[in-house]
Design a protein around this motif. Structure first.
Motif, PDB file in Angstrom:
ATOM      1  N   GLU A 318      16.256   2.992   9.157  1.00  0.00           N
ATOM      2  CA  GLU A 318      15.559   2.670  10.025  1.00  0.00           C
ATOM      3  C   GLU A 318      14.269   3.507   9.642  1.00  0.00           C
ATOM      4  OE1 GLU A 318      16.821   1.843  14.269  1.00  0.00           O
ATOM      5  OE2 GLU A 318      16.245   0.542  12.350  1.00  0.00           O
ATOM      6  N   GLU A 319      14.407   4.730   9.660  1.00  0.00           N
ATOM      7  CA  GLU A 319      13.335   5.763   9.276  1.00  0.00           C
ATOM      8  C   GLU A 319      12.283   5.240   8.124  1.00  0.00           C
ATOM      9  OE1 GLU A 319      13.551  10.109   8.729  1.00  0.00           O
ATOM     10  OE2 GLU A 319      15.518   9.839  10.069  1.00  0.00           O
ATOM     11  N   ARG A 320      12.981   5.139   6.875  1.00  0.00           N
ATOM     12  CA  ARG A 320      12.184   4.651   5.773  1.00  0.00           C
ATOM     13  C   ARG A 320      11.584   3.188   6.114  1.00  0.00           C
ATOM     14  NH1 ARG A 320      11.858   6.683   0.975  1.00  0.00           N
ATOM     15  NH2 ARG A 320      13.518   7.828   1.318  1.00  0.00           N
ATOM     16  N   LEU A 321      12.203   2.356   6.797  1.00  0.00           N
ATOM     17  CA  LEU A 321      11.580   1.169   6.704  1.00  0.00           C
ATOM     18  C   LEU A 321      10.301   0.994   7.752  1.00  0.00           C
ATOM     19  CD1 LEU A 321      11.963  -2.117   6.313  1.00  0.00           C
ATOM     20  CD2 LEU A 321      13.282  -2.200   8.646  1.00  0.00           C
ATOM     21  N   ALA A 322      10.580   1.940   8.656  1.00  0.00           N
ATOM     22  CA  ALA A 322       9.272   2.043   9.406  1.00  0.00           C
ATOM     23  C   ALA A 322       8.095   2.869   8.818  1.00  0.00           C
ATOM     24  CB  ALA A 322       9.754   2.906  10.866  1.00  0.00           C
ATOM     25  N   SER A 323       8.459   4.020   8.037  1.00  0.00           N
ATOM     26  CA  SER A 323       7.271   4.601   7.524  1.00  0.00           C
ATOM     27  C   SER A 323       6.576   3.557   6.378  1.00  0.00           C
ATOM     28  CB  SER A 323       7.650   5.822   7.152  1.00  0.00           C
ATOM     29  OG  SER A 323       8.521   5.823   5.852  1.00  0.00           O
ATOM     30  N   VAL A 324       7.472   2.835   5.684  1.00  0.00           N
ATOM     31  CA  VAL A 324       7.116   1.896   4.713  1.00  0.00           C
ATOM     32  C   VAL A 324       6.124   0.721   5.184  1.00  0.00           C
ATOM     33  CG1 VAL A 324       7.862  -0.062   3.043  1.00  0.00           C
ATOM     34  CG2 VAL A 324       8.751   2.277   2.926  1.00  0.00           C
ATOM     35  N   MET A 325       6.770   0.093   6.592  1.00  0.00           N
ATOM     36  CA  MET A 325       5.973  -0.943   6.959  1.00  0.00           C
ATOM     37  C   MET A 325       4.647  -0.444   7.564  1.00  0.00           C
ATOM     38  SD  MET A 325       7.505  -3.593   7.183  1.00  0.00           S
ATOM     39  CE  MET A 325       9.322  -4.236   7.526  1.00  0.00           C
ATOM     40  N   GLU A 326       4.567   1.049   8.137  1.00  0.00           N
ATOM     41  CA  GLU A 326       3.374   1.565   8.715  1.00  0.00           C
ATOM     42  C   GLU A 326       2.240   1.677   7.659  1.00  0.00           C
ATOM     43  OE1 GLU A 326       3.881   5.057  11.028  1.00  0.00           O
ATOM     44  OE2 GLU A 326       2.085   5.619  10.262  1.00  0.00           O
ATOM     45  N   ARG A 327       2.720   2.444   6.348  1.00  0.00           N
ATOM     46  CA  ARG A 327       1.740   2.260   5.207  1.00  0.00           C
ATOM     47  C   ARG A 327       1.332   1.034   4.732  1.00  0.00           C
ATOM     48  NH1 ARG A 327      -2.055   4.339   3.046  1.00  0.00           N
ATOM     49  NH2 ARG A 327      -2.198   4.771   0.941  1.00  0.00           N
ATOM     50  N   ILE A 328       2.356   0.200   4.634  1.00  0.00           N
ATOM     51  CA  ILE A 328       1.859  -1.364   4.094  1.00  0.00           C
ATOM     52  C   ILE A 328       0.710  -1.991   4.990  1.00  0.00           C
ATOM     53  CG2 ILE A 328       2.658  -3.689   3.901  1.00  0.00           C
ATOM     54  CD1 ILE A 328       5.150  -2.653   2.581  1.00  0.00           C
ATOM     55  N   SER A 329       1.130  -1.491   6.349  1.00  0.00           N
ATOM     56  CA  SER A 329      -0.087  -2.139   7.264  1.00  0.00           C
ATOM     57  C   SER A 329      -1.588  -1.483   6.965  1.00  0.00           C
ATOM     58  CB  SER A 329       0.324  -2.219   8.659  1.00  0.00           C
ATOM     59  OG  SER A 329      -0.176  -1.112   9.194  1.00  0.00           O
ATOM     60  N   GLU A 330      -1.383  -0.356   6.523  1.00  0.00           N
ATOM     61  CA  GLU A 330      -2.751   0.585   6.033  1.00  0.00           C
ATOM     62  C   GLU A 330      -3.172  -0.312   4.783  1.00  0.00           C
ATOM     63  OE1 GLU A 330      -0.924   4.702   7.806  1.00  0.00           O
ATOM     64  OE2 GLU A 330      -2.258   4.534   5.854  1.00  0.00           O
ATOM     65  N   LEU A 331      -2.237  -0.423   4.026  1.00  0.00           N
ATOM     66  CA  LEU A 331      -2.644  -0.775   2.782  1.00  0.00           C
ATOM     67  C   LEU A 331      -3.214  -2.191   2.619  1.00  0.00           C
ATOM     68  CD1 LEU A 331       0.154   0.367   0.433  1.00  0.00           C
ATOM     69  CD2 LEU A 331      -2.197   1.141   0.321  1.00  0.00           C
ATOM     70  N   SER A 332      -2.873  -3.100   3.663  1.00  0.00           N
ATOM     71  CA  SER A 332      -3.079  -4.501   3.777  1.00  0.00           C
ATOM     72  C   SER A 332      -4.566  -4.570   4.053  1.00  0.00           C
ATOM     73  CB  SER A 332      -2.205  -5.205   4.834  1.00  0.00           C
ATOM     74  OG  SER A 332      -2.446  -4.637   6.213  1.00  0.00           O
ATOM     75  N   LYS A 333      -5.232  -3.539   4.609  1.00  0.00           N
ATOM     76  CA  LYS A 333      -6.747  -3.603   4.989  1.00  0.00           C
ATOM     77  C   LYS A 333      -7.509  -3.094   3.843  1.00  0.00           C
ATOM     78  CE  LYS A 333      -5.453  -2.391   9.328  1.00  0.00           C
ATOM     79  NZ  LYS A 333      -4.788  -1.075   9.719  1.00  0.00           N
ATOM     80  N   GLU A 334      -6.991  -2.828   2.531  1.00  0.00           N
ATOM     81  CA  GLU A 334      -7.488  -2.318   1.509  1.00  0.00           C
ATOM     82  C   GLU A 334      -7.591  -3.392   0.298  1.00  0.00           C
ATOM     83  OE1 GLU A 334      -6.208   1.372  -0.243  1.00  0.00           O
ATOM     84  OE2 GLU A 334      -5.798   2.207   1.849  1.00  0.00           O
ATOM     85  N   ASN A 335      -8.449  -2.865  -0.627  1.00  0.00           N
ATOM     86  CA  ASN A 335      -8.806  -3.875  -1.741  1.00  0.00           C
ATOM     87  C   ASN A 335      -7.608  -3.378  -2.682  1.00  0.00           C
ATOM     88  OD1 ASN A 335      -9.306  -5.124  -4.276  1.00  0.00           O
ATOM     89  ND2 ASN A 335     -11.242  -3.978  -4.500  1.00  0.00           N
ATOM     90  N   LEU A 336      -6.314  -3.880  -3.070  1.00  0.00           N
ATOM     91  CA  LEU A 336      -5.328  -3.137  -3.774  1.00  0.00           C
ATOM     92  C   LEU A 336      -5.852  -3.048  -5.090  1.00  0.00           C
ATOM     93  CD1 LEU A 336      -1.979  -4.810  -2.553  1.00  0.00           C
ATOM     94  CD2 LEU A 336      -3.053  -2.650  -1.735  1.00  0.00           C
ATOM     95  N   ASP A 337      -5.958  -2.047  -5.501  1.00  0.00           N
ATOM     96  CA  ASP A 337      -6.359  -1.632  -7.069  1.00  0.00           C
ATOM     97  C   ASP A 337      -5.336  -0.806  -7.703  1.00  0.00           C
ATOM     98  OD1 ASP A 337      -6.108   1.016  -6.305  1.00  0.00           O
ATOM     99  OD2 ASP A 337      -8.414   1.599  -6.392  1.00  0.00           O
ATOM    100  N   VAL A 338      -5.545  -0.596  -8.981  1.00  0.00           N
ATOM    101  CA  VAL A 338      -4.399   0.015  -9.997  1.00  0.00           C
ATOM    102  C   VAL A 338      -3.466   0.866  -9.201  1.00  0.00           C
ATOM    103  CG1 VAL A 338      -5.972   1.730 -11.007  1.00  0.00           C
ATOM    104  CG2 VAL A 338      -3.865   1.277 -12.190  1.00  0.00           C
ATOM    105  N   ASP A 339      -3.994   1.834  -8.433  1.00  0.00           N
ATOM    106  CA  ASP A 339      -3.167   2.927  -7.736  1.00  0.00           C
ATOM    107  C   ASP A 339      -2.594   2.483  -6.607  1.00  0.00           C
ATOM    108  OD1 ASP A 339      -3.759   5.008  -9.362  1.00  0.00           O
ATOM    109  OD2 ASP A 339      -5.737   5.180  -8.347  1.00  0.00           O
ATOM    110  N   SER A 340      -3.349   1.696  -5.610  1.00  0.00           N
ATOM    111  CA  SER A 340      -2.916   1.246  -4.354  1.00  0.00           C
ATOM    112  C   SER A 340      -1.721  -0.019  -4.495  1.00  0.00           C
ATOM    113  CB  SER A 340      -3.886   0.852  -3.401  1.00  0.00           C
ATOM    114  OG  SER A 340      -4.653   0.031  -3.928  1.00  0.00           O
ATOM    115  N   TYR A 341      -2.037  -0.741  -5.619  1.00  0.00           N
ATOM    116  CA  TYR A 341      -1.058  -1.897  -5.890  1.00  0.00           C
ATOM    117  C   TYR A 341       0.250  -1.388  -6.257  1.00  0.00           C
ATOM    118  CZ  TYR A 341       1.121  -5.864  -8.103  1.00  0.00           C
ATOM    119  OH  TYR A 341       2.293  -6.731  -8.596  1.00  0.00           O
ATOM    120  N   PHE A 342       0.357  -0.474  -7.144  1.00  0.00           N
ATOM    121  CA  PHE A 342       1.462   0.044  -7.636  1.00  0.00           C
ATOM    122  C   PHE A 342       2.248   0.864  -6.575  1.00  0.00           C
ATOM    123  CE2 PHE A 342      -0.201  -1.079 -12.016  1.00  0.00           C
ATOM    124  CZ  PHE A 342       0.892  -1.944 -12.209  1.00  0.00           C
TER     125      PHE A 342
END
Ligand code: MIG
Length: 663
Positions: A318-342
C-alpha cells in the motif's frame, strides 16, 4: 566432528534438530575481520580449492568466482549474474587444502563473495552479528555432508506416485482443460501420475476455495481422475485475499494470525487477488490454523500440493504504491529527461518484490515484534512447516506430496522444493543438473526443475533432451507459464520418442525410488559431484556436467542444441548404456578416461559403474500399476542389487526390513 559457535543472540530458525553445546573455542579456518560497515568471515582459499554448496543458486557445482546472496527472491530470471533465487541454504563445503563444511544458521541476508573480489578470498557477510555457525570436519566430503544432514534431521519422504510423470501448466482454467490433458495422455498410453492445478482453480485466487463454475463438483472430478490413475495437485499461495465474508480472511483477522505493519495493523500487500494479508507463519498458532486449512482439499480427495509465492512475493505494498503514484503524478508534469526518465521507469520496476518493504512489516516471535527483514528467509519454510505439521495430524497414515518454491534449511523435513521459474533455455537444462547435488547437501532430496522450461517458448528437441535428464530426478514435472508455447508431450512431432523416455522412467522408478529412500533414510546424497566418490582424481574434480546417481549410476546428459553426442569423463571403467526404449538399447564397457559418446536425439545415455547392476522393470501407465515381478538386473554380469521396497504410500519406511537382494 561438529562444533557450534555462537555470535550475539540469534533468532531461532529450527534448522537444526540437535541441541549442541556452544563451544568457547576460537572459530577455526576463518578470520573475523571488522570493517567500518560490517564484519565478515574471511577464508583464504588455495588455488585448487573447490567450494561446494549454497543449495539453490545459479552457476556451477563449484561456486567459485561469483557473489551470491541468501535473500529469498521471486525472480523468474535465473541468469549468470543472479545473486538470489527462492531458497537460502547457507551450507558450504570447502574441499582442497582443507576439508570442512560450514553452516551459517541465520535468518537474515548473508552475502557470499566466493573469490569474486579477490580470487583467493571467500568472504561471508551476515547483515548483523547474531548467528550460529556450525563447523563440520570429517574424513571426506560424503562424511561431512552426512554429519550435517544428521544435524538438520531426516528429509521429507514423498509418496511413490510423486515419482511418476506429472503434467502441469499455468493456464489450465477448468475441469474441461484438465480432462483433455488426461485424455490426450491416456489415448497415447503415455504414463502419467499427476496433473497440477495452478491458480486458476481458485475462486478469484483465494486460498482454500474452488471456482465452482470452472470445477463444478470438484470432489467427483477428483474421483474421476483417480479412476484414471491421476492425482490432482493444486497450488497454494501465501497471501490471503482481503474480502469480507471470506472465512480464511475473517478467521485470520479475528485471531491475529497475520503479519502487522509498523502501527500494529494487519499489513497490506498485494498479489494475485489484489490486496492480501500475509499469514505470520512464524507464529505457531498461525501455522496450526493455516495447516488445518489444507483439509478443505484433502477431504475432497486431493493428496498433494505445491506451495507458491512464499518468499513472499509481493506485487506492491500500500505504502510504496501510494508514494510511487504520487511521484509519478509529479513527474507527469515534467519533460522526462535522462534523469527523470530513468527515475520514472525505476519507480515502476521497483514496486514489486522490493527488499525495502521487508522493513515495513512485522512478525511476532515469542511475543516480540520482529521486522520481516530479520527473518525473511524463514517465511516459505514456515509455510511448508505449517502444511507438513498439519499433514501429520490430518493424514497420519498416508503420505502427502508437498513441495514448495521458497525454503530455508529445515524446510527439507516437511517438503521438497522445485527449482522455480526457469526458462526454456539450454543453459537451464545444465543448471537443473548442477543444482541437484547442492540441494541434496541441504537436505532437499525430493526435487527437480520445470521440465521443458517454465518461461519462454520451448523447443521439441529441448524438451526431449530435458526429459533425458529428468528421467532421473525425483520430481519429473513438465510445467510452463501461460503465454508460452504449449508443451504437453502430445503437442510435438516427436511425441512418440518422448513417450519412450517416459516409459524408460517408469522402468527405472523402482531403482530411483530405492536410491532415494536409501539416501533419505541414511542422510546421504542421491546426486553427487564425481569428486565426492573420486576425491583424488584431479579430472573428476573439474567435472561440472556429469553426476553420480545413487551408488550405481553416472549421468551425463546432452545439454546443447544440435549435438549428437558429448565428451564424458569416466573416473573408472563403466558400462555405457544407450537406450532408445526399454527394449531397444546397447551397452558397451568403456575404460576410464575421456570419451566422445554419441547420443542421437532419441537416445538416452547413462553409465553403470564398474561391477554394479540396477533393476529395471516393465513400464506401466502409472506408478500404481508397476509390477515388481518384472524387475530384471541390468549391468555387469554377476552383480547384485539391494532393492529398497515399501508400499510407497504409508509411513512404514524402514531401511533394514525393506531391503531385498535382487540377483
Ligand atoms: O510466476 O501460479 O513458480 O510455477 O505457474 C507467477 C502461477 C506465479 C509462480 C510459480 C509458477 C506458477 C506461477 N507462479
Amino acid at each position: 566432528m561438529i562444533q557450534k559457535y555462537r555470535f550475539g543472540t540469534p533468532i531461532e530458525t529450527c534448522a537444526v534438530i540437535k541441541e549442541l553445546p556452544v563451544t568457547e573455542e576460537k572459530l577455526p579456518f576463518f578470520e573475523i575481520s571488522s570493517k567500518k560497515e560490517n564484519t565478515e568471515f574471511v577464508y583464504k582459499m588455495a588455488d585448487k580449492d573447490i567450494v561446494y554448496g549454497l543449495g539453490e543458486q545459479v552457476r556451477g557445482i563449484n561456486k567459485r568466482g561469483w557473489i551470491y546472496k541468501s535473500c529469498n527472491a521471486d525472480d523468474p530470471h535465473h541468469q549468470e549474474d543472479t545473486k538470489s533465487l527462492y531458497g537460502s541454504h547457507n551450507f558450504l563445503l570447502l574441499s582442497g587444502e582443507e576439508l570442512f563444511g560450514v553452516f551459517f544458521d541465520y535468518a537474515g541476508t548473508v552475502t557470499y563473495d566466493v573469490g569474486y573480489t579477490h580470487r583467493d578470498t571467500l568472504r561471508i557477510t551476515p547483515e548483523d552479528w547474531n548467528l550460529d555457525v556450525y563447523v563440520i570436519t570429517g574424513e571426506c566430503e560424503k562424511d561431512i555432508v552426512k554429519q550435517f544432514r544428521k544435524l538438520i534431521g531426516r528429509s521429507y519422504i514423498a509418496p511413490m506416485w510423486a515419482f511418476g510423470y506429472g503434467q502441469s501448466r499455468w493456464g489450465y482454467k477448468d475441469a474441461k482443460d484438465i480432462r483433455k490433458v488426461a485424455a490426450e495422455y491416456r489415448k497415447r498410453n503415455i504414463p502419467l501420475d499427476s496433473i497440477y492445478m495452478d491458480i486458476d482453480y481458485m475462486e478469484r485466487y483465494k486460498d482454500f476455495t474452488i471456482d465452482e463454475d470452472a470445477f463444478p463438483e470438484f470432489e467427483t472430478f477428483c474421483a474421476e481422475m483417480k479412476e484414471q490413475g491421476i492425482h490432482l495437485v493444486p497450488i497454494i499461495d501465501a497471501g490471503v485475499k482481503i474480502e469480507e465474508g471470506y472465512d480464511v480472511y475473517e478467521e485470520g483477522v479475528k485471531n491475529d494470525y497475520f503479519c502487522k505493519d509498523a502501527k500494529g495493523k494487519d499489513f497490506v500487500g498485494a498479489v494475485w487477488p489484489g490486496r492480501v494479508y500475509f499469514p505470520d507463519f512464524l507464529k505457531p498458532e498461525t501455522r496450526t490454523w493455516f495447516g488445518e486449512k489444507y483439509a478443505f482439499l484433502l477431504e475432497k480427495g486431493v493428496d498433494g500440493f505445491w506451495n507458491d509465492m512464499n518468499e513472499p512475493a509481493i506485487f506492491y505494498t500500500e505504502e510504496r504504491l501510494a508514494s510511487v503514484m504520487e511521484r509519478i503524478s509529479e513527474l507527469s508534469k515534467e519533460n522526462l529527461d535522462v534523469d527523470s526518465y530513468f527515475e520514472f521507469t525505476g519507480l515502476v520496476a521497483g514496486i514489486g518484490n522490493n527488499v525495502g518493504d521487508y522493513d515495513t512489516f512485522f512478525h511476532e516471535i515469542d511475543g516480540k515484534k520482529v521486522s520481516h527483514s530479520k527473518v525473511h528467509n524463514l517465511y516459505g519454510y514456515n509455510m511448508t512447516k505449517a502444511a507438513g505439521e498439519a499433514f501429520e495430524k490430518l493424514s497420519p497414515e498416508k503420505r502427502i506430496l508437498m513441495f514448495s518454491r521458497s525454503s530455508y534449511i529445515g524446510a527439507h523435513r516437511y517438503g521438497g522444493i522445485w527449482q522455480g521459474d526457469n526458462k526454456s533455455w539450454w543453459s537451464h537444462l545444465l543448471m537443473n543438473l548442477q543444482m541437484m547435488p547442492s540441494l541434496n547437501m541441504a537436505g532437499f532430496l525430493y526435487t527437480g526443475a520445470d521440465v521443458g522450461g517454465f518461461g519462454s517458448d520451448t523447443m521439441e528437441d529441448l524438451m526431449l533432451r530435458w526429459l533425458q535428464l529428468a528421467v532421473f530426478t525425483p520430481l519429473m514435472r513438465n510445467h510452463s507459464s501461460r503465454g508460452t508455447r504449449e508443451q504437453e508431450l502430445y503437442r510435438f512431432d516427436n511425441c512418440d520418442t518422448c513417450k519412450k523416455m517416459i516409459e524408460i522412467r517408469y522402468g527405472l522408478i523402482p531403482y530411483l525410488y530405492s536410491e532415494y529412500m536409501k539416501a533419505v533414510l541414511s542422510d546421504e546424497m542421491m546426486f553427487r559431484p564425481l569428486a565426492f566418490d573420486f576425491p583424488k582424481d584431479a579430472a573428476a574434480r573439474g567435472v561440472e556436467d556429469q553426476l553420480l546417481l545413487g551408488n550405481e549410476l553416472m549421468i551425463a546428459p546432452v545439454y546443447t542444441q544440435n549435438s549428437t553426442g558429448r565428451y564424458v569423463y569416466l573416473p573408472e571403467e563403466m558400462m555405457l548404456v544407450r537406450m532408445r526404449s526399454l527394449s531397444d538399447y546397447e551397452t558397451q564397457v568403456l575404460v576410464a578416461g575421456h570419451h566422445y559418446v554419441k547420443a542421437e536425439l532419441d537416445e538416452l545415455v547413462f553409465f553403470i559403474r564398474k561391477d554394479k547392476a540396477i533393476p529395471i522393470g516393465a513400464t506401466a501407465i502409472n506408478t500404481e500399476r508397476l509390477d515388481a515381478g518384472t524387475l530384471k538386473l541390468f549391468g555387469y554380469a554377476g552383480a547384485t542389487y539391494d532393492l529398497y521396497e515399501d508400499d510407497g504410500y504409508t509411513k512404514a519406511y524402514d531401511l533394514d526390513s525393506c531391503i531385498r537382494e535382487i540377483v
